[in-house]
Design a protein around this motif. Structure first.
Motif, PDB file in Angstrom:
ATOM      1  N   GLU A 242       0.808  -1.231   0.000  1.00  0.00           N
ATOM      2  CA  GLU A 242       0.000   0.000   0.000  1.00  0.00           C
ATOM      3  C   GLU A 242       0.835   1.272   0.000  1.00  0.00           C
ATOM      4  O   GLU A 242       0.351   2.319  -0.428  1.00  0.00           O
ATOM      5  N   ILE A 243       2.048   1.231   0.515  1.00  0.00           N
ATOM      6  CA  ILE A 243       2.883   2.428   0.507  1.00  0.00           C
ATOM      7  C   ILE A 243       3.753   2.447  -0.748  1.00  0.00           C
ATOM      8  O   ILE A 243       4.071   1.405  -1.315  1.00  0.00           O
ATOM      9  N   ASP A 244       4.102   3.641  -1.169  1.00  0.00           N
ATOM     10  CA  ASP A 244       4.952   3.816  -2.352  1.00  0.00           C
ATOM     11  C   ASP A 244       6.073   4.789  -1.995  1.00  0.00           C
ATOM     12  O   ASP A 244       6.076   5.946  -2.425  1.00  0.00           O
ATOM     13  N   PRO A 245       7.026   4.341  -1.179  1.00  0.00           N
ATOM     14  CA  PRO A 245       8.045   5.252  -0.660  1.00  0.00           C
ATOM     15  C   PRO A 245       9.039   5.688  -1.735  1.00  0.00           C
ATOM     16  O   PRO A 245       9.267   4.968  -2.713  1.00  0.00           O
ATOM     17  N   PRO A 246       9.662   6.850  -1.526  1.00  0.00           N
ATOM     18  CA  PRO A 246      10.635   7.342  -2.492  1.00  0.00           C
ATOM     19  C   PRO A 246      12.012   6.721  -2.286  1.00  0.00           C
ATOM     20  O   PRO A 246      12.278   6.120  -1.235  1.00  0.00           O
ATOM     21  N   GLU A 247      12.850   6.869  -3.267  1.00  0.00           N
ATOM     22  CA  GLU A 247      14.272   6.560  -3.098  1.00  0.00           C
ATOM     23  C   GLU A 247      14.983   7.862  -2.805  1.00  0.00           C
ATOM     24  O   GLU A 247      14.796   8.860  -3.499  1.00  0.00           O
ATOM     25  N   ASP A 248      15.790   7.881  -1.761  1.00  0.00           N
ATOM     26  CA  ASP A 248      16.510   9.102  -1.407  1.00  0.00           C
ATOM     27  C   ASP A 248      17.821   8.723  -0.737  1.00  0.00           C
ATOM     28  O   ASP A 248      18.272   7.577  -0.825  1.00  0.00           O
ATOM     29  N   LEU A 249      18.424   9.668  -0.034  1.00  0.00           N
ATOM     30  CA  LEU A 249      19.740   9.426   0.574  1.00  0.00           C
ATOM     31  C   LEU A 249      19.688   8.356   1.660  1.00  0.00           C
ATOM     32  O   LEU A 249      20.720   7.792   2.031  1.00  0.00           O
ATOM     33  N   HIS A 250      18.482   8.066   2.175  1.00  0.00           N
ATOM     34  CA  HIS A 250      18.373   7.015   3.197  1.00  0.00           C
ATOM     35  C   HIS A 250      18.450   5.622   2.592  1.00  0.00           C
ATOM     36  O   HIS A 250      18.800   4.669   3.286  1.00  0.00           O
ATOM     37  N   GLY A 251      18.062   5.490   1.316  1.00  0.00           N
ATOM     38  CA  GLY A 251      18.098   4.175   0.694  1.00  0.00           C
ATOM     39  C   GLY A 251      16.976   3.989  -0.309  1.00  0.00           C
ATOM     40  O   GLY A 251      16.176   4.899  -0.557  1.00  0.00           O
ATOM     41  N   PRO A 252      16.839   2.812  -0.873  1.00  0.00           N
ATOM     42  CA  PRO A 252      15.814   2.516  -1.872  1.00  0.00           C
ATOM     43  C   PRO A 252      14.447   2.319  -1.228  1.00  0.00           C
ATOM     44  O   PRO A 252      14.340   2.149  -0.004  1.00  0.00           O
ATOM     45  N   PRO A 253      13.389   2.287  -2.040  1.00  0.00           N
ATOM     46  CA  PRO A 253      12.041   2.045  -1.492  1.00  0.00           C
ATOM     47  C   PRO A 253      11.935   0.760  -0.683  1.00  0.00           C
ATOM     48  O   PRO A 253      11.187   0.706   0.303  1.00  0.00           O
ATOM     49  N   ALA A 254      12.679  -0.273  -1.073  1.00  0.00           N
ATOM     50  CA  ALA A 254      12.610  -1.535  -0.349  1.00  0.00           C
ATOM     51  C   ALA A 254      12.998  -1.373   1.115  1.00  0.00           C
ATOM     52  O   ALA A 254      12.490  -2.096   1.987  1.00  0.00           O
ATOM     53  N   LEU A 255      13.906  -0.439   1.404  1.00  0.00           N
ATOM     54  CA  LEU A 255      14.303  -0.206   2.792  1.00  0.00           C
ATOM     55  C   LEU A 255      13.115   0.278   3.615  1.00  0.00           C
ATOM     56  O   LEU A 255      12.844  -0.245   4.703  1.00  0.00           O
ATOM     57  N   ARG A 256      12.396   1.263   3.101  1.00  0.00           N
ATOM     58  CA  ARG A 256      11.253   1.792   3.846  1.00  0.00           C
ATOM     59  C   ARG A 256      10.134   0.765   3.959  1.00  0.00           C
ATOM     60  O   ARG A 256       9.427   0.712   4.972  1.00  0.00           O
ATOM     61  N   ARG A 257       9.938  -0.040   2.940  1.00  0.00           N
ATOM     62  CA  ARG A 257       8.926  -1.093   3.052  1.00  0.00           C
ATOM     63  C   ARG A 257       9.281  -2.073   4.166  1.00  0.00           C
ATOM     64  O   ARG A 257       8.424  -2.495   4.942  1.00  0.00           O
ATOM     65  N   HIS A 258      10.555  -2.430   4.245  1.00  0.00           N
ATOM     66  CA  HIS A 258      10.997  -3.329   5.314  1.00  0.00           C
ATOM     67  C   HIS A 258      10.804  -2.672   6.683  1.00  0.00           C
ATOM     68  O   HIS A 258      10.281  -3.310   7.621  1.00  0.00           O
ATOM     69  N   LEU A 259      11.195  -1.410   6.808  1.00  0.00           N
ATOM     70  CA  LEU A 259      11.060  -0.719   8.091  1.00  0.00           C
ATOM     71  C   LEU A 259       9.598  -0.550   8.479  1.00  0.00           C
ATOM     72  O   LEU A 259       9.250  -0.616   9.664  1.00  0.00           O
ATOM     73  N   ALA A 260       8.741  -0.337   7.488  1.00  0.00           N
ATOM     74  CA  ALA A 260       7.310  -0.226   7.786  1.00  0.00           C
ATOM     75  C   ALA A 260       6.774  -1.528   8.366  1.00  0.00           C
ATOM     76  O   ALA A 260       5.980  -1.522   9.318  1.00  0.00           O
ATOM     77  N   ARG A 261       7.215  -2.655   7.816  1.00  0.00           N
ATOM     78  CA  ARG A 261       6.788  -3.943   8.364  1.00  0.00           C
ATOM     79  C   ARG A 261       7.280  -4.111   9.797  1.00  0.00           C
ATOM     80  O   ARG A 261       6.560  -4.625  10.660  1.00  0.00           O
ATOM     81  N   VAL A 262       8.518  -3.657  10.057  1.00  0.00           N
ATOM     82  CA  VAL A 262       9.070  -3.750  11.412  1.00  0.00           C
ATOM     83  C   VAL A 262       8.243  -2.915  12.388  1.00  0.00           C
ATOM     84  O   VAL A 262       7.861  -3.384  13.469  1.00  0.00           O
ATOM     85  N   LEU A 263       7.938  -1.680  12.010  1.00  0.00           N
ATOM     86  CA  LEU A 263       7.172  -0.792  12.895  1.00  0.00           C
ATOM     87  C   LEU A 263       5.768  -1.330  13.122  1.00  0.00           C
ATOM     88  O   LEU A 263       5.236  -1.251  14.238  1.00  0.00           O
ATOM     89  N   LEU A 264       5.164  -1.888  12.079  1.00  0.00           N
ATOM     90  CA  LEU A 264       3.824  -2.438  12.248  1.00  0.00           C
ATOM     91  C   LEU A 264       3.833  -3.621  13.209  1.00  0.00           C
ATOM     92  O   LEU A 264       2.929  -3.774  14.019  1.00  0.00           O
ATOM     93  N   GLY A 265       4.873  -4.437  13.141  1.00  0.00           N
ATOM     94  CA  GLY A 265       4.998  -5.548  14.082  1.00  0.00           C
ATOM     95  C   GLY A 265       5.108  -5.046  15.511  1.00  0.00           C
ATOM     96  O   GLY A 265       4.502  -5.627  16.432  1.00  0.00           O
ATOM     97  N   ARG A 266       5.873  -3.987  15.714  1.00  0.00           N
ATOM     98  CA  ARG A 266       6.016  -3.426  17.061  1.00  0.00           C
ATOM     99  C   ARG A 266       4.681  -2.841  17.545  1.00  0.00           C
ATOM    100  O   ARG A 266       4.274  -3.037  18.698  1.00  0.00           O
ATOM    101  N   ALA A 267       4.024  -2.113  16.656  1.00  0.00           N
ATOM    102  CA  ALA A 267       2.759  -1.471  17.041  1.00  0.00           C
ATOM    103  C   ALA A 267       1.679  -2.500  17.348  1.00  0.00           C
ATOM    104  O   ALA A 267       0.871  -2.313  18.264  1.00  0.00           O
ATOM    105  N   ALA A 268       1.687  -3.602  16.604  1.00  0.00           N
ATOM    106  CA  ALA A 268       0.650  -4.624  16.798  1.00  0.00           C
ATOM    107  C   ALA A 268       0.640  -5.147  18.222  1.00  0.00           C
ATOM    108  O   ALA A 268      -0.428  -5.345  18.828  1.00  0.00           O
TER     109      ALA A 268
END
Length: 272
Positions: A242-268
């Motif tokens: 569902e998210i479409d993150p940008p690529e920037d100095l932090h890394g590629p979109p795949a990085l943010r998708r992975h981090l989003a899954r991590v945060l969702l696991g913590r929030a759950a």
């Protein structure tokens, strides 16, 4: 760098603010906390002819609760937001967000109205407004109009504010007693989030509002439905789509998708 030359004026009432906005149009910028504006001035990313200080406008201050609605004046400082008992009771998600906002010196000057009006997609408070289904009160010479948070944030640093309008307040229905959490990952505490999540569970389901993953804060309804049903893995899979993150100095979109899954696991775990 130093800012380009500009004039300075201080308003004591909303009527004075409207006078100046109508007279000067796009050549004026409003000064509340100034924590983002002053940096933009110094970098010459903003070069207004006139800086209008609105800190003396009493109508933009105060936190009240009436008829099931929490009203937060636009000039409420981040530190005040975090310490206010009405906010802690009726919008605990906002209180939880405050410690994540920059550093103490910034929180003593920055305002909720300034953060929402700037609409930085990596900021905590716009996402919280979205998760809380807040209504933003926009004032002009003609009176007030109310815009839902989901309609207010329209693009990168773009909002529904019209010329000669001022963000006067934020209205939030009471969320007393609901489970909520603000999670984010940043390179250092106080930096803008690489990925962040404002999450809340109520009788009507789960709300997930993300920041740092696109041009605006955004909700992920498929992930919300999966998490409400207790399927954390399905929610994590859904949010990655569902998210479409940008690529920037932090890394590629795949990085943010992975981090989003991590945060969702913590929030759950915190919302269960």
């Amino acid at each position: 760098m130093k800012p380009a030359p500009f004039a300075y004026a201080r308003a004591a009432s909303l009527a004075e603010v409207f006078d100046v906005l109508e007279r000067h149009g796009d050549a004026v910028r409003l000064l509340a906390g100034g924590q983002s504006l002053v940096a933009a001035l110094n970098l010459r990313l903003a070069s207004p002819d006139l800086l209008l200080d609105i800190n003396g406008v009493a109508a933009l201050r105060g936190v009240t609760f009436a008829d099931g609605v929490l009203r937060i004046g636009a000039l409420t400082r981040h530190a005040e937001l975090g310490a206010d008992k009405l906010v802690a009771r009726h919008a605990p998600l906002l209180a939880q967000a405050v410690p994540h906002i920059a550093h103490a010196a910034i929180r003593t000057r920055g305002t909720i109205g300034g953060s929402l009006a700037l609409a930085d997609p990596a900021s905590e408070l716009p996402a919280c407004a979205l998760a809380l289904e807040a209504v933003l009160v926009l004032a002009s010479r003609d009176g007030e109009r109310r815009v839902a948070a989901r309609d207010f944030f329209q693009g990168l640093y773009q909002t529904a504010l019209r010329p000669a309008e001022v963000l006067a307040a934020v209205e939030v229905p009471s969320h007393a007693g609901l489970r909520c959490t603000v999670q984010e990952l940043a390179r250092r505490h106080g930096d803008y989030a690489i990925v962040g999540l404002a999450a809340q569970r109520g009788s009507d389901g789960v709300r997930l509002a993300w920041f740092g993953v696109g041009a605006t804060p955004l909700r992920t309804p498929r992930a919300e439905a999966a998490l409400a049903g207790g399927d954390v893995a399905a929610a994590q899979a859904a949010v990655a789509e569902e998210i479409d993150p940008p690529e920037d100095l932090h890394g590629p979109p795949a990085l943010r998708r992975h981090l989003a899954r991590v945060l969702l696991g913590r929030a759950a775990g915190l919302l269960a």
